[in-house]
Design an enzyme around this catalytic site. Structure first.
Site, short mmCIF file in Angstrom:
data_model
loop_
_atom_site.label_atom_id
_atom_site.label_comp_id
_atom_site.label_asym_id
_atom_site.label_seq_id
_atom_site.Cartn_x
_atom_site.Cartn_y
_atom_site.Cartn_z
N LYS A 112 65.35 1.09 -22.44
CA LYS A 112 66.23 -0.07 -22.30
C LYS A 112 67.19 0.10 -23.47
O LYS A 112 66.90 0.47 -24.41
CB LYS A 112 65.44 -1.20 -22.10
CG LYS A 112 64.72 -1.58 -23.11
CD LYS A 112 63.67 -2.63 -22.58
CE LYS A 112 62.64 -3.09 -23.70
NZ LYS A 112 63.06 -4.27 -24.53
N TYR A 172 83.70 -7.81 -51.64
CA TYR A 172 84.09 -9.18 -51.28
C TYR A 172 83.27 -10.45 -52.18
O TYR A 172 82.01 -10.21 -51.98
CB TYR A 172 83.88 -9.63 -49.90
CG TYR A 172 84.99 -8.91 -49.06
CD1 TYR A 172 86.23 -9.30 -49.03
CD2 TYR A 172 84.66 -8.06 -47.95
CE1 TYR A 172 87.17 -8.96 -48.38
CE2 TYR A 172 85.66 -7.71 -47.13
CZ TYR A 172 86.87 -8.04 -47.40
OH TYR A 172 88.19 -7.44 -46.66
C1 LIG Z 1 57.81 -5.48 -21.14
C2 LIG Z 1 58.05 -4.30 -22.01
N1 LIG Z 1 57.24 -3.53 -22.16
C3 LIG Z 1 57.21 -2.55 -23.37
C4 LIG Z 1 58.22 -2.48 -24.48
C5 LIG Z 1 58.14 -1.51 -25.48
O1 LIG Z 1 57.92 -2.14 -26.63
P1 LIG Z 1 57.81 -1.39 -28.13
O2 LIG Z 1 59.25 -0.87 -28.47
O3 LIG Z 1 57.45 -2.47 -29.05
O4 LIG Z 1 57.09 -0.14 -27.74
C6 LIG Z 1 59.08 -3.76 -24.38
C7 LIG Z 1 60.12 -3.89 -25.58
O5 LIG Z 1 60.48 -5.04 -25.78
C8 LIG Z 1 59.23 -4.67 -23.32
O6 LIG Z 1 59.68 -5.81 -23.43
#
Ligand SMILES: Cc1ncc(COP(=O)(O)O)c(C=O)c1O
Length: 380
Positions: free
Chosen positions: A49, A270
């Site tokens: 994602k 700055y």
């Molecule tokens: C439902 C869910 N599963 C898995 C993950 C993966 O987590 P990580 O990047 O900490 O391994 C996330 C990440 O936010 C998540 O929201």
């Protein structure tokens, strides 16, 4: 895709790229092998994602799938569609499910798996897709109190899904709130609540994110859902990525565009927040907060130029930051500056500004060009 094409990373060969993210797909595969070593009996649902945590969803997904990843997890339908359009065929799980009947139809058409987390989503699916073939995951809230059905509702949810002959309950998910903290007993409490809720219920199970699968082996279950560790940052508080044998996938680089001698007391940037303790050379690096370097970065944050580590000096501005090269500087205009990656972990920079590597990766600006090395994603 950048929202504003004129500001996006440019492919014109005449134009010198100011800020680059080299994405090492060999390191990605190495980190996937670490997932396999830590969770040898689990299948892998890789979190890609948010544009694969800023690394580039399509090349990363292609590389992971070619290396045997069984499924991918995204937050929303748009992210899944980008992967399907690029020819990615493996199961894709929508971690937040769908938000409308039209999205549910897309999920059916594109064979996306839906995580259902709330009664309103079940109502939506029952109204829109009662007889369509749906693959569902039941998301249970075991203590994070973000998304999910109460553990006591698991049986009723399974029964509601079973009423639809075309629907398939693929499995059950929960998400860990404190897995990065190896001392937090909450992880085992969440696992116990999950196991108790699912006693006697069919379906595959998935609990562990990166920290879970590295620090809490009992949470590995049928599927693990790693994200951060695949990208080579440490998911476990107090442990470095190197100690966990994880390799940074992203090398975020820019270049020196000026090297100026300044006298003792000269102020930089700055707000004039930094002043030279003695005669020194200041290097100006062509990357700033518009590229993803946090503005809150304090002076003295280490960055790498070749094998030398030098401190930042003064405030980060929109397009530039300054480094103190010292009185004997050999660096020249055009030299590469590594902002994070080998030798300068993103986690360390993140800690200096009170955030986490996830946020730095996801915050890479649209004009930073990603260059993919070492795999099926090359050039994508
Ligand atoms: C439902 C869910 N599963 C898995 C993950 C993966 O987590 P990580 O990047 O900490 O391994 C996330 C990440 O936010 C998540 O929201």
């Amino acid at each position: 895709m950048a929202a504003n094409p004129s500001a996006a990373a440019c492919d014109d060969p005449r134009i010198v790229t100011r800020a680059l993210a080299h994405i090492d797909l060999v390191a990605l595969r190495h980190n996937l092998a670490r997932v396999r070593a830590c969770a040898p009996h689990s299948r892998v649902m890789a979190a890609v994602k948010a544009n694969a945590y800023g690394h580039g969803a399509v090349p990363v997904a292609r590389a992971l799938v070619a290396a045997g990843t069984e499924a991918l997890a995204v937050a929303c339908v748009e992210e899944a569609l980008e992967l399907r359009a690029a020819g990615v065929q493996v199961p894709i799980v929508l971690l937040e499910g769908v938000l409308s009947a039209a999205e549910a139809q897309i999920a059916v058409d594109e064979k996306l798996q839906i995580a259902v987390h709330s009664p309103w989503q079940m109502e939506l699916l029952q109204g829109a897709c009662a007889s369509a073939p749906l693959a569902l995951w039941g998301l249970l809230n075991t203590g994070m109190n973000r998304l999910g059905f109460a553990p006591t509702e698991a049986g009723a949810l399974a029964a509601a899904i079973a009423q639809h002959p075309a629907w398939r309950l693929h499995g059950w998910l929960t998400h860990l709130a404190c897995a990065d903290d190896t001392g937090a007993a909450e992880t085992l409490r969440q696992q116990a609540r999950f196991d108790a809720a699912l006693e006697g219920l069919a379906g595959e199970r998935s609990i562990a994110n990166s920290a879970g699968l590295m620090a809490w082996p009992s949470t590995c279950a049928d599927w693990v859902r790693p994200g951060l560790m695949l990208y080579g940052a440490s998911p476990v508080a107090g442990q470095t990525a190197a100690a966990l044998d994880l390799r940074p996938v992203m090398q975020f680089e820019s270049r020196l565009i000026a090297v100026n001698a300044v006298g003792s007391g000269a102020r930089v940037g700055y707000g004039a927040t930094w002043s030279a303790p003695a005669l020194t050379y200041i290097g100006i690096v062509a990357a700033g907060y518009a590229d993803g370097v946090p503005r809150a970065l304090p002076s003295g944050t280490p960055v790498a130029i070749g094998s030398r580590i030098v401190p930042t000096a003064g405030r980060v501005s929109m397009d530039m930051l300054a480094v103190d090269l010292g009185p004997d500087a050999r660096e020249q205009v055009g030299d590469t500056v590594r902002l994070w990656g080998d030798g300068v972990p993103a986690e360390a920079m993140a800690a200096r500004v009170g955030t986490i590597a996830y946020e730095l990766f996801c915050g890479l600006g649209p004009r930073v060009r990603r260059i993919f090395h070492g795999g099926v994603g090359d050039g994508a």
